[in-house]
Design an enzyme around this catalytic site. Sequence first.
Site, PDB file in Angstrom:
ATOM      1  N   CYS A 137       0.820  -1.224   0.000  1.00  0.00           N
ATOM      2  CA  CYS A 137       0.000   0.000   0.000  1.00  0.00           C
ATOM      3  C   CYS A 137       0.849   1.266   0.000  1.00  0.00           C
ATOM      4  O   CYS A 137       0.328   2.357  -0.226  1.00  0.00           O
ATOM      5  CB  CYS A 137      -0.950   0.002   1.193  1.00  0.00           C
ATOM      6  N   HIS A 192      -2.750   7.122   3.638  1.00  0.00           N
ATOM      7  CA  HIS A 192      -3.244   5.901   2.982  1.00  0.00           C
ATOM      8  C   HIS A 192      -4.625   5.565   3.534  1.00  0.00           C
ATOM      9  O   HIS A 192      -4.817   5.488   4.753  1.00  0.00           O
ATOM     10  CB  HIS A 192      -2.252   4.760   3.219  1.00  0.00           C
ATOM     11  N   ASN A 209     -10.068   0.191   0.933  1.00  0.00           N
ATOM     12  CA  ASN A 209      -8.611   0.263   0.848  1.00  0.00           C
ATOM     13  C   ASN A 209      -8.194  -0.211  -0.545  1.00  0.00           C
ATOM     14  O   ASN A 209      -8.284  -1.398  -0.843  1.00  0.00           O
ATOM     15  CB  ASN A 209      -7.999  -0.623   1.943  1.00  0.00           C
TER      16      ASN A 209
HETATM   17  N1  COA Z   1     -17.524  -8.324  10.348  1.00  0.00           N
HETATM   18  C1  COA Z   1     -17.848  -8.629  11.615  1.00  0.00           C
HETATM   19  N2  COA Z   1     -16.954  -9.023  12.534  1.00  0.00           N
HETATM   20  C2  COA Z   1     -15.674  -9.087  12.135  1.00  0.00           C
HETATM   21  C3  COA Z   1     -15.264  -8.781  10.822  1.00  0.00           C
HETATM   22  C4  COA Z   1     -16.256  -8.382   9.921  1.00  0.00           C
HETATM   23  N3  COA Z   1     -15.962  -8.052   8.636  1.00  0.00           N
HETATM   24  N4  COA Z   1     -13.930  -8.927  10.743  1.00  0.00           N
HETATM   25  C5  COA Z   1     -13.504  -9.333  11.945  1.00  0.00           C
HETATM   26  N5  COA Z   1     -14.561  -9.437  12.792  1.00  0.00           N
HETATM   27  C6  COA Z   1     -14.573  -9.840  14.191  1.00  0.00           C
HETATM   28  C7  COA Z   1     -13.393 -10.682  14.572  1.00  0.00           C
HETATM   29  O1  COA Z   1     -13.631 -12.035  14.252  1.00  0.00           O
HETATM   30  C8  COA Z   1     -13.297 -10.436  16.033  1.00  0.00           C
HETATM   31  O2  COA Z   1     -14.245 -11.231  16.681  1.00  0.00           O
HETATM   32  P1  COA Z   1     -13.891 -11.909  18.113  1.00  0.00           P
HETATM   33  O3  COA Z   1     -13.621 -10.756  19.030  1.00  0.00           O
HETATM   34  O4  COA Z   1     -15.118 -12.688  18.416  1.00  0.00           O
HETATM   35  O5  COA Z   1     -12.688 -12.743  17.864  1.00  0.00           O
HETATM   36  C9  COA Z   1     -13.741  -8.984  16.196  1.00  0.00           C
HETATM   37  O6  COA Z   1     -14.462  -8.669  14.996  1.00  0.00           O
HETATM   38  C10 COA Z   1     -12.610  -8.018  16.332  1.00  0.00           C
HETATM   39  O7  COA Z   1     -11.654  -8.324  15.313  1.00  0.00           O
HETATM   40  P2  COA Z   1     -10.332  -7.547  15.212  1.00  0.00           P
HETATM   41  O8  COA Z   1      -9.505  -8.080  14.090  1.00  0.00           O
HETATM   42  O9  COA Z   1      -9.709  -7.467  16.558  1.00  0.00           O
HETATM   43  O10 COA Z   1     -10.931  -6.104  14.816  1.00  0.00           O
HETATM   44  P3  COA Z   1     -10.206  -4.751  14.683  1.00  0.00           P
HETATM   45  O11 COA Z   1     -10.898  -3.755  15.515  1.00  0.00           O
HETATM   46  O12 COA Z   1      -8.718  -4.856  14.805  1.00  0.00           O
HETATM   47  O13 COA Z   1     -10.520  -4.362  13.166  1.00  0.00           O
HETATM   48  C11 COA Z   1      -9.447  -4.329  11.038  1.00  0.00           C
HETATM   49  C12 COA Z   1     -10.049  -5.185  12.131  1.00  0.00           C
HETATM   50  C13 COA Z   1      -8.902  -5.228   9.934  1.00  0.00           C
HETATM   51  C14 COA Z   1     -10.539  -3.429  10.481  1.00  0.00           C
HETATM   52  C15 COA Z   1      -8.335  -3.451  11.649  1.00  0.00           C
HETATM   53  O14 COA Z   1      -7.496  -4.242  12.443  1.00  0.00           O
HETATM   54  C16 COA Z   1      -7.503  -2.761  10.621  1.00  0.00           C
HETATM   55  O15 COA Z   1      -7.985  -1.945   9.860  1.00  0.00           O
HETATM   56  N6  COA Z   1      -6.192  -3.041  10.617  1.00  0.00           N
HETATM   57  C17 COA Z   1      -5.292  -2.444   9.682  1.00  0.00           C
HETATM   58  C18 COA Z   1      -5.324  -3.198   8.429  1.00  0.00           C
HETATM   59  C19 COA Z   1      -4.774  -2.410   7.311  1.00  0.00           C
HETATM   60  O16 COA Z   1      -4.778  -1.208   7.320  1.00  0.00           O
HETATM   61  N7  COA Z   1      -4.275  -3.050   6.291  1.00  0.00           N
HETATM   62  C20 COA Z   1      -3.733  -2.370   5.165  1.00  0.00           C
HETATM   63  C21 COA Z   1      -2.888  -3.265   4.394  1.00  0.00           C
HETATM   64  S1  COA Z   1      -1.240  -3.150   4.930  1.00  0.00           S
END
Ligand code: COA
Length: 337
Positions: free
Chosen positions: A116, A258, A288
């Site tokens: 990214c 980003h 994204n």
């Molecule tokens: N819908 C509903 N629930 C979801 C879900 C979705 N699409 N995706 C994950 N969950 C659930 C998980 O299973 C987890 O459930 P649990 O607590 O029962 O295990 C819960 O939501 C929390 O998941 P978690 O991964 O801890 O959520 P988060 O708050 O970290 O958000 C992202 C997840 C991916 C949105 C976030 O971590 C993020 O944006 N990270 C950066 C990723 C990024 O920028 N990548 C760019 C490429 S480098």
Amino acid sequence: MSEPAAVLAGLGAHVPPRTVTNEELSRRMDTSDAWIVQRTGIRQRHWADPGVATSDLAVEAGHRALKSAGTAGPDDIGMVIVATATPDTQCPATAPDVAARLGLGTIAALDVSAGCSGFVYALATASAALVAGYAERVLVIGAETFRPFLDPADRSTAVIFGDGAGAVVLRRGTADEPGAIVSVDLGADGTLKELVGIPGNGSRHRSTDRPPDPADQYLFMHGKEVFVHAVRRMAQSSSAVLAQAGWSVGQVDHVVGHQANLRILHALAKQLGVDGERLVRHLDQVGNTSAASIPLALADAAAQGRFQAGDRLLLTAFGAGLTWGSVALTWPGIALA
Ligand code: COA
């Protein structure tokens, strides 16, 4: 006489027509509009139809950027750089095909692979090529088709990524002109390569006798860990690029981070001490889009008339690698195609 510098001369964007809403995804997998909006800020994304590859989107965006720059003809452009994590093929690179299809002749063409952060890395590469005199104008395109790399069973990635392409033309000019790239900061930490990526197709996988596993073709991501590194590295890199430019945070008119997650952008703004008004937000519309994210956000904000000639912009990104990078530039007052 001011120092030679790369100057923004044209901008174009293209997203595939198919819009996929959070509502549509909630019918296919265990997720909801409320979860996606609260956790990411994304409301919809565009996905390319089957048969459409990254070069197809890149050509559209590239064409618009060339038009916006008012380039006289193919001879005007000396190099094409395509930043992408989803190239058409493992080999050859996507850029030569894009250059040929844009009618740009036999000019230099290369891909930049920095996840990214790819667009920021490509801007830095183009800027160096212009200042070194390798070209008078460079077309830089960030383009991605992520849909085929998203595991339909993985709700943590399937709701995040979208497809699209954004492009700019950079020309050789001087650092005091509106549109000049004033400073660049880049970094990477390969010890964190296991946090996000697409393992299939590389020589590491091909070098083993392990039979191909369809899961290896999909994007994996440890979102929580990436989140923490993203905020920290973008904040550090932003401070470094501003210090190099001799700008204070208060002098920055627009922060174009980003477009990965609205919470990441808010955390970045807080760390930098920038108010939310100055944050450019586009991810609600496109998700994204990886290397396409910054030029798409630029094009959207420019189309809305948010930028005035001479405004100071901070671009900052992070991605797989891990990689990160920032660019400080002024706005040139260009016409969008
Ligand atoms: N819908 C509903 N629930 C979801 C879900 C979705 N699409 N995706 C994950 N969950 C659930 C998980 O299973 C987890 O459930 P649990 O607590 O029962 O295990 C819960 O939501 C929390 O998941 P978690 O991964 O801890 O959520 P988060 O708050 O970290 O958000 C992202 C997840 C991916 C949105 C976030 O971590 C993020 O944006 N990270 C950066 C990723 C990024 O920028 N990548 C760019 C490429 S480098």
